[in-house]
Write an enzyme that holds these catalytic residues in place. Structure first.
Site, PDB file in Angstrom:
ATOM      1  CB  SER A   1      -0.924  -0.029   1.221  1.00  0.00           C
ATOM      2  OG  SER A   1      -0.730   1.110   2.016  1.00  0.00           O
ATOM      3  CE  LYS A   2      -1.683   5.832  -4.105  1.00  0.00           C
ATOM      4  NZ  LYS A   2      -2.585   6.899  -4.472  1.00  0.00           N
ATOM      5  NE  ARG A   3      -3.090   4.129   3.470  1.00  0.00           N
ATOM      6  CZ  ARG A   3      -3.662   4.248   2.266  1.00  0.00           C
ATOM      7  NH1 ARG A   3      -3.641   5.411   1.640  1.00  0.00           N
ATOM      8  NH2 ARG A   3      -4.244   3.224   1.686  1.00  0.00           N
TER       9      ARG A   3
END
Ligand code: GLU
Ligand code: ZN
Length: 491
Positions: free
Chosen positions: A259-261
């Site tokens: 995920s981007k995070r």
């Protein structure tokens, strides 16, 4: 075969930090363009003022430049389809939206969110498809006027054709989507602002993109875009429908989508740790593609020569940090020694290094660099390998001290010191013989005898070849460090 007519685009939204998945998409587009001698278009999809930021925009450009992913059209270089920032193209989208409405390809939808939700829930409960039900498809002028009189606002929806859509994905093969699964979708918000669903294919059409290569998460928007394209062709806005290729998901820890995070997903993390651009490019290109069955390490030139979208694998790719580091290490070995020394300097002179910039000694660094080049996986590893050269006294690592200073370290160090005084300091072999001879006097093999010397001088039990390190550190500083260790042992 090369196809110089290829036009691909990388079109990120400037939100947050560039992440690994995004960079992989940029890289595959770039490699495909360069392999074909085609054109790489860089477009900024900044139509969401609430989420877009100038900082993120600058980071995107900076990251692309750092990686060497050059673009032929786009921000700062311009091109025949300028501007390349969607926020500067609003008039174009308004104009196309008007054409779509006038041509009957799109229509105002007055449904409120509550109404849409209620109808969706009812459809679900009845086991029917739950997309937009087409309630506003064919409103008469009177019905529209009545809604307006009620004070309702409207979005604009694109009218999907009532037929299946089939296309051949360059990665996944033939895909067919039934009409009940792709219903009429919004292209303008109630305030008139255009949505991704409109601006992305409109720009691809106007910029004459031939191949859309993007992440698998966007696969579901492709049938809608193909239908929109057909309308744009009928309206004379688009010339032809591009080919589509959807790149596989990148999986992270625990086989979950990266995920981007996820901190592991941030490009900056790799940059700050001292990945080489070519090492990172090599690794990221293996996320869904392979160079050959028996070769994992390749140069950017080799990548360009070999890359073809037809060879991309549809299966999810696994992000493997250990492998990324190992590949980067191989690229560090491939640098010539001058380039390696230069590449490390920012880490050696960085404010976080625990010595002052004036303590950095370039001659000593250049002398030791070839010995360090085979030892580091990422450039930031360099500081712990060579800090003994620049620190006033070596790091205090209690674990190393306890491990090396066993038996009678003071006696050994005293003998070694005496022999080092009369050794030839221009010859590491002579320094080695001094420590070897000291060991013999105390019944110790070289390995055991050199451990206290290494810890006294560098602070650590492991490090670069010891006698070359001593030579570069010099006689005076080496002896002073042995004296300091002896003082500590007797305290
Ligand atoms: N701006 C879109 C995104 O960042 C681009 C998607 C596409 O490549 O079509 O996801
Ligand atoms: Zn409606």
């Amino acid at each position: 075969m090369a196809n110089p007519n290829v036009r691909v685009r990388f079109c990120p939204s400037p939100t947050g930090n560039p992440h690994v998945g995004l960079v992989r998409t940029a890289l595959f587009n770039w490699a495909f363009a360069r392999h074909n001698g085609g054109t790489m278009v860089f477009r900024i999809e900044d139509t969401d003022a609430a989420r877009d930021s100038e900082e993120s925009y600058n980071q995107l450009l900076d990251s692309m430049r750092w990686l060497g992913l050059t673009w032929d059209e786009g921000p700062e270089v311009g091109g025949p389809h300028a501007p390349y920032r969607q926020s500067q193209r609003m008039d174009i989208y308004k104009d196309v939206a008007t054409k779509l409405i006038d041509g009957g390809y799109a229509y105002p939808c007055y449904c409120t969110t509550e109404e849409l939700d209620a109808r969706r829930d009812a459809a679900r409960a009845a086991g029917k498809p739950s997309g937009y039900d087409g309630a506003c498809r064919d409103l008469s002028a009177e019905q529209k006027a009545a809604y307006e009189a009620e004070g309702r606002s409207h979005i604009v929806r694109f009218r999907m054709p009532d037929e299946a859509i089939t296309f051949t994905d360059l990665v996944r093969g033939e895909i067919t989507v039934q009409p009940e699964n792709v219903t009429d979708y919004g292209i303008l918000r109630a305030n008139g602002a255009p949505l991704y669903t409109l601006v992305n294919p409109v720009d691809d059409a106007l910029m004459e993109i031939t191949h859309v290569l993007r992440g698998e998460d966007l696969l579901s928007s492709t049938p809608r875009q193909i239908a929109l394209y057909k309308a744009l062709i009928e309206l004379g806005v688009a010339k032809s429908i591009p080919e589509f290729g959807h790149l596989p998901y990148v999986m992270g820890e625990g086989n979950k989508k990266l995920s981007k995070r996820d901190p592991q997903a941030s490009l900056n993390v790799y940059r700050e740790r001292g990945f080489l651009p070519e090492g990172l490019i090599n690794y990221l290109s293996l996320l869904g593609w392979s160079f050959s069955a028996d070769q994992d390490i390749f140069t950017v030139a080799q990548l360009i020569e070999k890359f073809d979208i037809a060879d991309v694998n549809a299966n999810p790719a696994r992000f493997d940090l250990k492998k990324a580091e190992a590949i980067n290490a191989d690229h560090i070995r491939l640098l010539d020694s001058k380039a390696f020394a230069a590449a490390c300097e920012p880490w050696l002179q960085a404010p976080h290094a625990n010595w002052a910039p004036e303590d950095f000694d370039r001659a000593a660094w250049e002398a030791i660099a070839p010995h360090a080049q085979t030892r580091v996986q990422v450039l930031s590893d360099i500081t712990a390998n060579v800090d003994f050269l620049f620190l006033k006294s070596p790091v205090e690592d209690e674990a190393s001290w306890a491990k090396a200073m066993k038996g009678e370290p003071a006696a050994l160090l005293t003998t070694a010191r005496a022999k080092l005084v009369s050794a030839d300091w221009s010859d590491p072999e002579s320094l080695k013989n001094a420590v070897l001879a000291a060991g013999e006097e105390h019944g110790l093999k070289l390995g055991k005898a050199q451990a206290p010397v290494r810890v006294a001088v560098t602070g650590r039990t492991v490090g670069l070849p010891l006698f070359e390190s001593l030579e570069i550190l010099g006689q005076e500083r080496t002896l002073a460090r042995i004296d300091a260790a002896l003082a500590k042992l007797s305290a």
